[in-house]
Design an enzyme around this catalytic site. Structure first.
Site, PDB file in Angstrom:
ATOM      1  N   CYS A   1       0.828  -1.207   0.000  1.00 56.35           N
ATOM      2  CA  CYS A   1       0.000   0.000   0.000  1.00 56.35           C
ATOM      3  C   CYS A   1       0.865   1.262   0.000  1.00 56.35           C
ATOM      4  O   CYS A   1       2.050   1.229   0.319  1.00 56.35           O
ATOM      5  CB  CYS A   1      -0.894   0.009   1.228  1.00 56.35           C
TER       6      CYS A   1
ATOM      7  N   ARG B   1      -4.393   1.097  -2.000  1.00 56.55           N
ATOM      8  CA  ARG B   1      -4.426  -0.086  -1.150  1.00 56.55           C
ATOM      9  C   ARG B   1      -4.172  -1.372  -1.917  1.00 56.55           C
ATOM     10  O   ARG B   1      -4.733  -1.602  -2.982  1.00 56.55           O
ATOM     11  CB  ARG B   1      -5.794  -0.178  -0.463  1.00 56.55           C
TER      12      ARG B   1
ATOM     13  N   ASN C   1      -0.205   2.031   5.661  1.00 55.28           N
ATOM     14  CA  ASN C   1       0.499   1.066   4.823  1.00 55.28           C
ATOM     15  C   ASN C   1       1.110   0.057   5.770  1.00 55.28           C
ATOM     16  O   ASN C   1       1.977   0.413   6.575  1.00 55.28           O
ATOM     17  CB  ASN C   1       1.573   1.776   3.998  1.00 55.28           C
TER      18      ASN C   1
END
Length: 334
Positions: free
Chosen positions: A44, A94, A119
């Site tokens: 991410c 994502r 993340n």
């Protein structure tokens, strides 16, 4: 087709030459195993702006450019929110590993005064979730990272001490525009930031901050000198002037234009009582290794392992296979 999802914090695909070498490996794997489809993905990516001193529409466009620059890190979903009254906004790209259905980000708390983008992965999220639910918190998703948001409501920046995982997180108080950034204990997940005339910027990659067009592209010669000498740039230094890297085990708060950084974790060596039998050490080490590997197996997507042929990756692969309910796919680059 079988899909192997490779996730690695510092995957060589982050550079053009690295991407070319990885693609060669992909072609080799697919040619040797007919029917295998290998998907190489990164991780991410997050970005944001706070205390912006430009028109909201310009801030929105800058944030969108930052998000677009991170598209390769998260192909499954994207999210962007801007709060003009608070002078701040968040963006995320994502790669979905846990909670594929409801885990979209940014995630809000119960009264929608706080927003989170992350993340990474929190390995002790299940026990933290049970604890938070017992204290009355209501969760919107089943994703692992939502625990960060509710822990922050209770503990403030002390919440990061409770997390077992690899993460770069940003929490926005959308009433005041205050932003809190945090990076995991060992710095497995990257997080960069810059103070500019237009506002405070942060992102998972330097390129995303530069894509905002709010920071001048200029080299930091001292940072380049360090990189050429030792092969990397220790935090907070980078190779770009005005661009800094958040240190591992640190959190940073931006409130009304004032930046405050603090250490929430540092490595401490404690003397342990001597044990008469070294087998006790071996048994404890095996227990710790098995627990660590098992915690990494929590995902809603297929999991595979890179095996180099050395002791470390072979041992991790063995323990992962023993902890998995399905056959574990392994891969080697030769």
């Amino acid at each position: 087709d079988t899909a192997a999802i490779v996730r690695k914090p510092h995957f060589p695909g982050t550079t053009p030459s690295g991407r070319r070498s990885v693609q060669k490996c992909v072609h080799a794997w697919e040619s040797r195993r007919p029917g295998l489809k290998v998907t190489i993905r990164l991780v991410c990516g997050i970005a944001g702006i706070s205390d912006f001193r430009i028109p909201p529409e310009d801030a929105a466009r800058a944030l969108a450019r930052m998000s677009d620059a991170l598209a390769h890190r998260g192909p499954d979903d994207s999210g962007l929110c801007l709060y003009p009254a608070a002078g701040a906004g968040l963006a995320v790209r994502r790669l979905a590993l846990v909670d594929l259905i409801t885990g979209a980000q940014p995630i809000s708390n119960e009264d929608e005064t706080l927003d989170l983008v992350t993340n990474g992965e929190i390995y002790n999220h299940r026990e933290l979730r049970r604890e938070l639910e017992q204290r009355g918190h209501r969760f919107r998703t089943s994703t692992d990272v939502e625990v960060i948001l509710h822990l922050y409501e209770d503990l403030g920046t002390n919440c990061f001490q409770r997390l077992n995982g690899m993460f770069a997180a940003a929490i926005l108080d959308n009433r005041t525009g205050t932003v809190v950034l945090a990076r995991d204990r060992c710095g497995m997940k990257p997080l960069y930031y810059a103070e500019t005339r237009a506002g405070f910027l942060f992102a998972s990659e330097p390129g995303a901050i530069l894509a905002s067009q709010l920071l001048e592209r200029a080299p930091d010669w001292e940072g380049l000198d360090i990189y050429l000498a030792v092969g990397y740039t220790p935090a907070p230094r980078t190779c770009f002037r005005g661009l800094r890297k958040l240190k591992a085990g640190h959190c940073l708060t931006v409130e009304r234009g004032v930046v405050h950084e603090e250490t929430y974790w540092s490595l401490a060596y404690r003397k342990s009582a001597p044990r008469p039998d070294e087998r006790e050490y071996a048994e404890e080490l095996e227990h710790i290794l098995r627990a660590a590997v098992a915690s990494h197996m929590d995902a809603d997507v297929p999991i595979g392992a890179f095996v180099s042929g050395g002791w470390d990756s072979s041992l991790v692969g063995l323990m992962a296979a023993e902890a998995s309910s399905a056959r574990l796919s392994t891969f080697s680059i030769v």
